[in-house]
Design a protein around this motif. Structure first.
Motif, PDB file in Angstrom:
ATOM      1  N   LEU A 114       6.571 -15.827  17.173  1.00 41.07           N
ATOM      2  CA  LEU A 114       5.671 -15.914  16.027  1.00 41.07           C
ATOM      3  C   LEU A 114       4.445 -15.040  16.221  1.00 41.07           C
ATOM      4  O   LEU A 114       3.820 -14.625  15.248  1.00 41.07           O
ATOM      5  N   GLU A 115       4.128 -14.706  17.461  1.00 41.17           N
ATOM      6  CA  GLU A 115       3.074 -13.717  17.718  1.00 41.17           C
ATOM      7  C   GLU A 115       3.505 -12.366  17.143  1.00 41.17           C
ATOM      8  O   GLU A 115       2.700 -11.667  16.515  1.00 41.17           O
ATOM      9  N   ASP A 116       4.780 -12.014  17.333  1.00 41.38           N
ATOM     10  CA  ASP A 116       5.315 -10.775  16.755  1.00 41.38           C
ATOM     11  C   ASP A 116       5.228 -10.810  15.226  1.00 41.38           C
ATOM     12  O   ASP A 116       4.854  -9.821  14.595  1.00 41.38           O
ATOM     13  N   VAL A 117       5.580 -11.950  14.649  1.00 37.54           N
ATOM     14  CA  VAL A 117       5.546 -12.096  13.194  1.00 37.54           C
ATOM     15  C   VAL A 117       4.112 -11.936  12.691  1.00 37.54           C
ATOM     16  O   VAL A 117       3.854 -11.178  11.746  1.00 37.54           O
ATOM     17  N   LEU A 118       3.156 -12.613  13.327  1.00 38.23           N
ATOM     18  CA  LEU A 118       1.761 -12.523  12.898  1.00 38.23           C
ATOM     19  C   LEU A 118       1.239 -11.095  13.044  1.00 38.23           C
ATOM     20  O   LEU A 118       0.522 -10.602  12.168  1.00 38.23           O
ATOM     21  N   ARG A 119       1.632 -10.421  14.103  1.00 42.85           N
ATOM     22  CA  ARG A 119       1.228  -9.018  14.289  1.00 42.85           C
ATOM     23  C   ARG A 119       1.714  -8.168  13.113  1.00 42.85           C
ATOM     24  O   ARG A 119       0.975  -7.349  12.580  1.00 42.85           O
ATOM     25  N   GLU A 120       2.960  -8.370  12.703  1.00 45.73           N
ATOM     26  CA  GLU A 120       3.518  -7.641  11.557  1.00 45.73           C
ATOM     27  C   GLU A 120       2.790  -8.001  10.263  1.00 45.73           C
ATOM     28  O   GLU A 120       2.515  -7.132   9.431  1.00 45.73           O
ATOM     29  N   VAL A 121       2.479  -9.274  10.100  1.00 45.77           N
ATOM     30  CA  VAL A 121       1.759  -9.731   8.908  1.00 45.77           C
ATOM     31  C   VAL A 121       0.402  -9.039   8.819  1.00 45.77           C
ATOM     32  O   VAL A 121       0.021  -8.510   7.766  1.00 45.77           O
ATOM     33  N   LEU A 122      -0.330  -9.018   9.930  1.00 46.96           N
ATOM     34  CA  LEU A 122      -1.663  -8.445   9.932  1.00 46.96           C
ATOM     35  C   LEU A 122      -1.648  -6.915   9.785  1.00 46.96           C
ATOM     36  O   LEU A 122      -2.623  -6.324   9.321  1.00 46.96           O
ATOM     37  N   ALA A 123      -0.534  -6.293  10.145  1.00 47.33           N
ATOM     38  CA  ALA A 123      -0.409  -4.845  10.040  1.00 47.33           C
ATOM     39  C   ALA A 123       0.090  -4.382   8.676  1.00 47.33           C
ATOM     40  O   ALA A 123       0.041  -3.201   8.359  1.00 47.33           O
ATOM     41  N   ALA A 124       0.576  -5.324   7.865  1.00 41.97           N
ATOM     42  CA  ALA A 124       1.137  -4.969   6.553  1.00 41.97           C
ATOM     43  C   ALA A 124       0.062  -4.375   5.657  1.00 41.97           C
ATOM     44  O   ALA A 124      -1.061  -4.890   5.613  1.00 41.97           O
TER      45      ALA A 124
END
Length: 144
Positions: free
Chosen positions: A132-142
């Protein structure tokens, strides 16, 4: 909420709680999470109850009630979330037993079970690799 959106909504809720906690908040309410996900808070509470049973979140009652992560986002995989909210197999067999006297009826379930098991294993392997750290990183980079 459809069965195939449960993983997405659960990942959304967990990533939201994780980010909210990083901003200095102790707990998040189901109303806050529901607003972010555009989903009824009752549905969010039910989903969070399943995540609590799996040991991914904790709940606090009374004054200051809400939800918090039980583990850091980097230690929660999408497989953990998937297993918590979608415990049933991805594909199912016939509800009724096919005719064993028919060549297709006799062999369809073993043939499909082998195919489905391979798909399920591939899915689990992929979900195990993403936190979920990977998911949040992707979310914040969108891009916004």
């Amino acid at each position: 909420m459809s069965a195939n959106s449960r993983l997405t909504i659960a990942a959304h809720a967990l990533a939201w709680i994780g980010l909210y906690q990083r901003q200095g908040h102790e707990v998040a309410t189901s109303e806050q999470i529901g607003s972010s996900a555009n989903t009824n808070p009752v549905v969010i509470r039910r989903l969070l109850g399943e995540l609590r049973a799996a040991g991914l979140v904790e709940s606090r009652r009374g004054v200051g009630a809400g939800w918090s992560l039980s583990r850091e986002l980097k230690s929660i995989t999408l497989l953990d979330v998937y297993e918590a909210v979608d415990p049933d197999p991805l594909f199912a067999m016939h509800r009724a037993t096919p005719d064993p006297g028919c060549v297709v009826g006799y062999g369809i379930q073993p043939a499909m079970r082998g195919i489905y098991d391979g798909i399920e294993e591939t899915l689990r392997r992929e979900l195990r690799e993403v936190t979920l750290e990977d998911v949040l990183r992707e979310v914040l980079a969108a891009p916004r």
